[in-house]
Motif scaffolding. Structure first.
Motif, mmCIF file in Angstrom:
data_model
loop_
_atom_site.group_PDB
_atom_site.id
_atom_site.type_symbol
_atom_site.label_atom_id
_atom_site.label_comp_id
_atom_site.label_asym_id
_atom_site.label_seq_id
_atom_site.Cartn_x
_atom_site.Cartn_y
_atom_site.Cartn_z
ATOM 1 N N HIS A 16 -9.164 1.483 6.967
ATOM 2 C CA HIS A 16 -8.201 2.013 6.006
ATOM 3 C C HIS A 16 -8.587 3.401 5.505
ATOM 4 O O HIS A 16 -8.227 3.786 4.400
ATOM 5 N N GLU A 33 -6.402 6.100 3.317
ATOM 6 C CA GLU A 33 -5.566 5.457 2.306
ATOM 7 C C GLU A 33 -6.229 5.648 0.951
ATOM 8 O O GLU A 33 -7.414 5.358 0.783
ATOM 9 N N ASP A 34 -5.495 6.128 -0.034
ATOM 10 C CA ASP A 34 -6.122 6.381 -1.322
ATOM 11 C C ASP A 34 -5.250 5.988 -2.512
ATOM 12 O O ASP A 34 -5.575 6.298 -3.650
ATOM 13 N N TYR A 56 -3.219 2.502 -4.059
ATOM 14 C CA TYR A 56 -3.056 1.069 -3.863
ATOM 15 C C TYR A 56 -2.220 0.471 -4.996
ATOM 16 O O TYR A 56 -2.347 0.877 -6.149
ATOM 17 N N SER A 71 -0.868 7.692 1.679
ATOM 18 C CA SER A 71 -2.151 8.213 1.264
ATOM 19 C C SER A 71 -2.054 9.388 0.324
ATOM 20 O O SER A 71 -3.011 9.719 -0.350
ATOM 21 N N ARG A 118 0.846 -1.181 0.000
ATOM 22 C CA ARG A 118 0.000 0.000 0.000
ATOM 23 C C ARG A 118 0.878 1.225 0.000
ATOM 24 O O ARG A 118 1.809 1.332 0.779
#
Length: 299
Positions: free
Chosen positions: A108, A111-112, A114, A18, A15
């Motif tokens: 999550h 978080e943006d 991936y 963000s 991941r």
């Protein structure tokens, strides 16, 4: 940071932080009034990727039905940016891509971005999916962030809700804006009509979505994030569209032969007849193009 979203396997999913902005792109307070000088990486490279890096990369388990490849070539890495109005389901599509269950999505928040490696037609490709169009930024930086999104993508998914006509109109405007920003570049753009499971609330028909895709020269697909319908097909289709523009005609023909093996006889016959009709009739050619705009395996 690593996050294990595959509970039945030992493999991990990477991941990204963000924020989509590399350190080198952060504007200083003194420069914010100046237009940013975007110097985004070339197609197939990430700002965090360095040539010659031999560090083993974790793999995602999401792959297509085609045979696995034994190729030892380094994985290609591409950014896919999700665009669209708030509430159309961009984050839901991104979560499905990342393997995040709906019950765990609250863990999550924030978080943006991936990253996941997909095996499509026997070859591995790594996608970084950026759900940063509505990232929480200071108001003065919001336009800068959206301009950055328009510049940095190697492929774009413009998402609207089939239950909200205004989001469909906004998707058309975003396609125009994207064309102006990246007019000299042949980048894959997919128009995505999400929430196709909400049939009784539908405001935008399938035919309207296809017609819009034909007018704006992009691909089209309807998805349902809640039912996971066509979500895998969307991201695998994006990989195919990137490869069609990146690789040679011979390489793409070889891949297409693999893809066609999985088609039914009826589908093959329709494809052949459509090709013949399109050659002899310009009006029918437009109709055939409308039919094929949902086929993410062809240009």
């Amino acid at each position: 940071m690593t996050l294990n979203t595959q509970r039945d396997t030992k493999e991990t999913l990477r991941r990204r932080a963000s924020t989509p902005l590399p350190v080198g792109h952060q504007p200083s307070p003194l420069d914010r009034d100046l237009p940013p000088n975007f110097n985004h990486p070339n197609l197939g490279h990430s700002a965090s990727y360095h040539q010659g890096d031999t560090t083993p990369q974790p793999r995602g388990s999401w792959s297509s039905d085609s045979a696995e490849s034994d190729t030892s070539e380094a994985d290609c890495l591409y950014r896919v940016v999700l665009l669209g109005d708030p509430g159309v389901g961009k984050s839901s599509l991104a979560n499905i891509f990342a393997g995040i269950q709906e019950k765990d999505s609250s863990d999550h928040l924030g978080e943006d971005t991936y990253e996941r490696t997909l095996t499509v037609d026997g070859e591995e490709t790594t996608l970084i999916v950026m759900d940063t169009w509505e990232a929480e930024k200071q108001e003065e930086d919001e336009n800068w962030v959206q301009e950055y999104c328009m510049q940095v993508g190697n492929a774009y998914a413009i998402v609207y809700s089939i239950t909200d006509r205004s989001s469909f109109d906004s998707a058309s405007e975003l396609r125009i804006q994207l064309r102006r920003t990246r007019q000299a570049e042949n980048i894959p753009i997919i128009l995505v009509g999400n929430k196709s499971d909400l049939v009784r609330c539908r405001e935008v028909s399938v035919e309207e979505g296809r017609a819009c895709a034909v007018v704006f020269d992009c691909k089209f697909i309807e998805t349902s994030a809640s039912l996971h319908h066509n979500v895998q097909e969307l991201f695998e289709g994006i990989v195919r569209q990137i490869r069609l523009r990146r690789d040679s005609k011979e390489t793409n023909e070889r891949r297409m032969s693999i893809y066609k093996r999985k088609e039914s006889v009826t589908k093959k016959a329709r494809r052949f007849l459509d090709k013949i009709v399109a050659k002899n009739n310009k009006k029918m050619a437009l109709k055939v193009r409308s039919k094929s705009c949902h086929d993410l395996s062809v240009m």
